[in-house]
Design an enzyme around this catalytic site. Structure first.
Site, PDB file in Angstrom:
ATOM      1  N   SER A  55       0.804  -1.226   0.128  1.00 40.51           N
ATOM      2  CA  SER A  55       0.151  -0.075   0.178  1.00 40.51           C
ATOM      3  C   SER A  55       0.928   1.161   0.012  1.00 40.51           C
ATOM      4  O   SER A  55       2.070   1.113   0.062  1.00 40.51           O
ATOM      5  CB  SER A  55      -1.051  -0.105   1.176  1.00 40.51           C
ATOM      6  OG  SER A  55      -1.777  -0.986   1.183  1.00 40.51           O
ATOM      7  N   GLY A  56       0.064   2.348  -0.170  1.00 41.68           N
ATOM      8  CA  GLY A  56       0.999   3.830  -0.198  1.00 41.68           C
ATOM      9  C   GLY A  56       1.204   4.209  -1.746  1.00 41.68           C
ATOM     10  O   GLY A  56       1.667   5.315  -1.661  1.00 41.68           O
ATOM     11  N   HIS A  57       0.608   3.578  -2.653  1.00 43.72           N
ATOM     12  CA  HIS A  57       0.625   3.883  -4.040  1.00 43.72           C
ATOM     13  C   HIS A  57      -0.550   4.144  -4.504  1.00 43.72           C
ATOM     14  O   HIS A  57      -0.660   4.235  -5.747  1.00 43.72           O
ATOM     15  CB  HIS A  57       1.380   2.908  -4.696  1.00 43.72           C
ATOM     16  CG  HIS A  57       2.706   2.387  -4.237  1.00 43.72           C
ATOM     17  ND1 HIS A  57       3.738   3.029  -4.086  1.00 43.72           N
ATOM     18  CD2 HIS A  57       3.130   1.202  -3.862  1.00 43.72           C
ATOM     19  CE1 HIS A  57       4.833   2.230  -3.512  1.00 43.72           C
ATOM     20  NE2 HIS A  57       4.358   0.918  -3.567  1.00 43.72           N
ATOM     21  N   LYS A 105       4.374  -6.262 -10.107  1.00 45.14           N
ATOM     22  CA  LYS A 105       5.495  -5.288 -10.277  1.00 45.14           C
ATOM     23  C   LYS A 105       6.783  -5.978  -9.851  1.00 45.14           C
ATOM     24  O   LYS A 105       6.677  -6.897  -8.933  1.00 45.14           O
ATOM     25  CB  LYS A 105       5.214  -3.938  -9.484  1.00 45.14           C
ATOM     26  CG  LYS A 105       4.120  -3.133  -9.677  1.00 45.14           C
ATOM     27  CD  LYS A 105       4.060  -1.969  -8.938  1.00 45.14           C
ATOM     28  CE  LYS A 105       3.966  -1.986  -7.688  1.00 45.14           C
ATOM     29  NZ  LYS A 105       2.788  -2.878  -6.960  1.00 45.14           N
ATOM     30  N   ASP A 110       6.993  -9.124  -3.903  1.00 43.58           N
ATOM     31  CA  ASP A 110       5.754  -9.193  -4.827  1.00 43.58           C
ATOM     32  C   ASP A 110       6.078 -10.618  -5.732  1.00 43.58           C
ATOM     33  O   ASP A 110       5.067 -11.361  -5.743  1.00 43.58           O
ATOM     34  CB  ASP A 110       5.708  -8.118  -5.773  1.00 43.58           C
ATOM     35  CG  ASP A 110       5.146  -7.064  -4.817  1.00 43.58           C
ATOM     36  OD1 ASP A 110       4.768  -7.026  -3.831  1.00 43.58           O
ATOM     37  OD2 ASP A 110       5.084  -5.808  -5.524  1.00 43.58           O
ATOM     38  N   HIS A 219       9.275   3.596  -3.715  1.00 40.65           N
ATOM     39  CA  HIS A 219       9.275   3.363  -2.388  1.00 40.65           C
ATOM     40  C   HIS A 219      10.346   4.192  -1.814  1.00 40.65           C
ATOM     41  O   HIS A 219      10.674   3.937  -0.622  1.00 40.65           O
ATOM     42  CB  HIS A 219       9.753   1.992  -1.966  1.00 40.65           C
ATOM     43  CG  HIS A 219       8.994   0.907  -2.763  1.00 40.65           C
ATOM     44  ND1 HIS A 219       9.243   0.366  -4.033  1.00 40.65           N
ATOM     45  CD2 HIS A 219       7.625   0.422  -2.154  1.00 40.65           C
ATOM     46  CE1 HIS A 219       8.099  -0.650  -4.198  1.00 40.65           C
ATOM     47  NE2 HIS A 219       7.295  -0.375  -3.174  1.00 40.65           N
TER      48      HIS A 219
END
Length: 333
Positions: A55-57, A105, A110, A219
């Protein structure tokens, strides 16, 4: 640090809960394990499309769940991959009997966790394929990955691949479209400020007031170089040069130009970037026939932007134009 949060440990769960209420017409949400799924999934006979990551994107990836795009998205903790269990559950939830494509990605966590989930799904008889997005030309290897990183070009892969699945393409054809887009898109970004991960409570890196980082990752990973702040046009030239060198264009080619905000950059600045990027492409004889400008692949509140260029053909243009209805992208329906 000032953030509109409660407990840092609950940021993702509370955000997903808010997303569920806000977009109940488009999605439904599983809270244990956590994933976001298209409200009408699974669709019998349709290839399911699943993506996800830390998360955060936002709006990547949950904001792209819906008609014509993703069937499910799996949000991990901030800047941290989801584990295989929710990826497997999302894969099961969208399996309509025609197979499932994972859009991943290129970050080590991931890739490994999606591979494990795919193996578990295969053991249940679900045909799963994957495409690994590696559109970032800035660096070959980073703290998070071996090889090129997957960044904002992921949005273009998800949109175009989702359209192929929506029109009824089989799994092999959907995978071929995803790989085609990935092979024809290149991206590079710049950071003007760092971001603050909620549980860390401090900036992920430091930049002086007159410094910028060229080739930043999503990131906060280091880029190619740290330089003094320059005018917008000069920065755009630094970003576009490596993109065009890596994916040679011929005069007369058509392109989709995507200027993405990193979360803290106002729209007025993104259009200044777009203006110069379009000017450079035009000078090269490349016609910008499609465009996207806005905050679509962010790094929390980082100030900065990335540029993505996709070499178009008739098929990709038609799939880009195809109807889509998600919380973050919607047209034609």
């Amino acid at each position: 640090m000032k953030k509109l949060i409660n407990d840092p440990k609950n940021v993702v769960n509370e955000a997903v809960a808010g997303f569920e209420v806000a977009h109940a017409d488009i999605v439904r949400v599983s809270h244990d394990p956590v994933f976001i799924v298209r409200a009408d999934a699974p669709l019998r006979g349709k290839v399911g499309i699943v993506s996800g990551g830390g998360s955060g994107h936002e709006p990547l990836h949950g904001g792209f769940v819906g008609f014509g795009m993703l069937d499910a998205a799996v949000p991990g903790p901030v800047f941290t991959s989801p584990t295989p269990d929710p990826i497997l559950a999302a894969t099961q939830a969208v399996d309509g009997g025609a197979g499932v494509l994972h859009i991943v990605k290129n970050y080590t966590g991931d890739v490994l966790n999606f591979e494990t989930a795919a193996d578990l799904a295969a053991a249940e008889g679900i045909d799963v394929r994957a495409v690994i997005i590696n559109d970032d030309v800035a660096v070959k290897d980073s703290l998070y990955t071996a090889g090129r990183r997957g960044v904002a070009g992921t949005v273009l892969v998800e949109k175009i691949t989702g359209a192929a699945a929506e029109r009824g393409d089989d799994l092999d054809a959907v995978l071929a479209v995803a790989e085609k887009v990935n092979s024809r898109v290149r991206s590079m970004g710049v950071a003007l400020t760092p971001c603050v991960v909620p549980h860390a409570g401090e900036p992920s890196f430091t930049l002086a007031d007159d410094e910028i980082e060229i080739g930043i990752g999503i990131h906060g990973e280091p880029g190619r170089e740290r330089i003094k702040l320059e005018p917008a046009d000069a920065i755009v030239d630094r970003l576009l040069g490596p993109i065009l060198d890596d994916l040679p264009f011929a005069s007369g080619d058509e392109a989709l130009l995507f200027v993405n905000g990193m979360g803290g950059t106002p729209q007025i600045e993104l259009y200044i970037v777009f203006r110069r990027a379009a000017e450079v492409l035009t000078e090269r004889g490349i016609t910008v026939t499609r465009s996207l400008v806005g905050n679509y692949t962010t790094s929390l509140e980082m100030a900065g932007a990335s540029i993505s260029v996709l070499k178009l053909d008739d098929e990709l243009t038609a799939l880009w134009d195809a109807p889509v209805q998600t919380s973050a992208l919607r047209w034609g329906r």
